[in-house]
Scaffold this motif. Sequence first.
Motif, PDB file in Angstrom:
ATOM      1  N   TYR A  37       0.837  -1.196   0.000  1.00 15.00           N
ATOM      2  CA  TYR A  37       0.000   0.000   0.000  1.00 15.00           C
ATOM      3  C   TYR A  37       0.876   1.252   0.000  1.00 15.00           C
ATOM      4  N   PRO A  38       0.306   2.419  -0.270  1.00 11.38           N
ATOM      5  CA  PRO A  38       1.100   3.654  -0.283  1.00 11.38           C
ATOM      6  C   PRO A  38       1.871   3.846   1.020  1.00 11.38           C
ATOM      7  N   GLY A  39       3.171   4.129   0.893  1.00  8.26           N
ATOM      8  CA  GLY A  39       4.011   4.360   2.056  1.00  8.26           C
ATOM      9  C   GLY A  39       4.735   3.128   2.571  1.00  8.26           C
ATOM     10  N   ASP A  40       4.308   1.938   2.158  1.00  9.27           N
ATOM     11  CA  ASP A  40       4.986   0.714   2.587  1.00  9.27           C
ATOM     12  C   ASP A  40       6.355   0.620   1.931  1.00  9.27           C
ATOM     13  N   GLU A  41       7.271  -0.074   2.588  1.00 11.87           N
ATOM     14  CA  GLU A  41       8.616  -0.291   2.051  1.00 11.87           C
ATOM     15  C   GLU A  41       8.848  -1.784   1.876  1.00 11.87           C
ATOM     16  N   VAL A  42       9.545  -2.146   0.802  1.00  9.49           N
ATOM     17  CA  VAL A  42       9.845  -3.550   0.520  1.00  9.49           C
ATOM     18  C   VAL A  42      11.350  -3.716   0.392  1.00  9.49           C
ATOM     19  N   LEU A  43      11.894  -4.710   1.088  1.00 12.57           N
ATOM     20  CA  LEU A  43      13.304  -5.051   0.990  1.00 12.57           C
ATOM     21  C   LEU A  43      13.396  -6.510   0.554  1.00 12.57           C
ATOM     22  N   VAL A  44      13.935  -6.738  -0.646  1.00 15.13           N
ATOM     23  CA  VAL A  44      14.124  -8.097  -1.152  1.00 15.13           C
ATOM     24  C   VAL A  44      15.495  -8.565  -0.683  1.00 15.13           C
ATOM     25  N   HIS A  45      15.550  -9.732  -0.052  1.00 11.52           N
ATOM     26  CA  HIS A  45      16.785 -10.258   0.521  1.00 11.52           C
ATOM     27  C   HIS A  45      17.622 -10.970  -0.529  1.00 11.52           C
ATOM     28  N   ILE A  65       8.297  -6.730   4.132  1.00  8.49           N
ATOM     29  CA  ILE A  65       7.434  -5.573   3.894  1.00  8.49           C
ATOM     30  C   ILE A  65       7.293  -4.844   5.221  1.00  8.49           C
ATOM     31  N   THR A  66       7.706  -3.578   5.238  1.00  7.66           N
ATOM     32  CA  THR A  66       7.529  -2.731   6.413  1.00  7.66           C
ATOM     33  C   THR A  66       6.326  -1.846   6.142  1.00  7.66           C
ATOM     34  N   ARG A  67       5.273  -2.064   6.890  1.00  3.17           N
ATOM     35  CA  ARG A  67       4.026  -1.337   6.672  1.00  3.17           C
ATOM     36  C   ARG A  67       4.126   0.086   7.195  1.00  3.17           C
ATOM     37  N   ALA A  68       3.623   1.024   6.430  1.00  5.24           N
ATOM     38  CA  ALA A  68       3.604   2.432   6.834  1.00  5.24           C
ATOM     39  C   ALA A  68       2.624   2.618   7.989  1.00  5.24           C
ATOM     40  N   THR A  69       2.917   3.611   8.822  1.00  6.02           N
ATOM     41  CA  THR A  69       1.962   3.962   9.877  1.00  6.02           C
ATOM     42  C   THR A  69       0.772   4.651   9.222  1.00  6.02           C
ATOM     43  N   ARG A  70      -0.290   4.831   9.957  1.00 10.13           N
ATOM     44  CA  ARG A  70      -1.465   5.524   9.413  1.00 10.13           C
ATOM     45  C   ARG A  70      -1.107   6.933   8.971  1.00 10.13           C
ATOM     46  N   LEU A  71      -0.277   7.598   9.773  1.00 12.93           N
ATOM     47  CA  LEU A  71       0.142   8.954   9.435  1.00 12.93           C
ATOM     48  C   LEU A  71       0.973   8.958   8.155  1.00 12.93           C
TER      49      LEU A  71
END
Length: 98
Positions: A37-45, A65-71
């Motif tokens: 979703y918008p703001g999420d970060e993905v790191l492929v190992h 996948i590091t999910r973005a906070t609501r803000l």
Amino acid sequence: MGIFTKAKETVPCTVEVSHRFESLHAHVRFDNGAVVYPGDEVLVHGAPILAAFGDVIVERRNATITRATRLERWWTRATGDFGFMELCEFSFSEELLA
């Protein structure tokens, strides 16, 4: 997911890197159906995938996948159109630089 807390999840994925005349791309598909979703970060190992000209390489990897906070998600949606304009500032050219 809270307003200030970030959740992380590790998911299996398939990475495809193409370095061909008709297609130059790198795609990541989450094998478990996860959605970014918008703001999420993905790191492929794993090590970088370097495809020689004419090759298409497909590998199975894990990604975090590091999910973005609501803000952060709200901010990304509010300012996302401005970031798109940065993409319009470059172009591909057949000219070689000397």
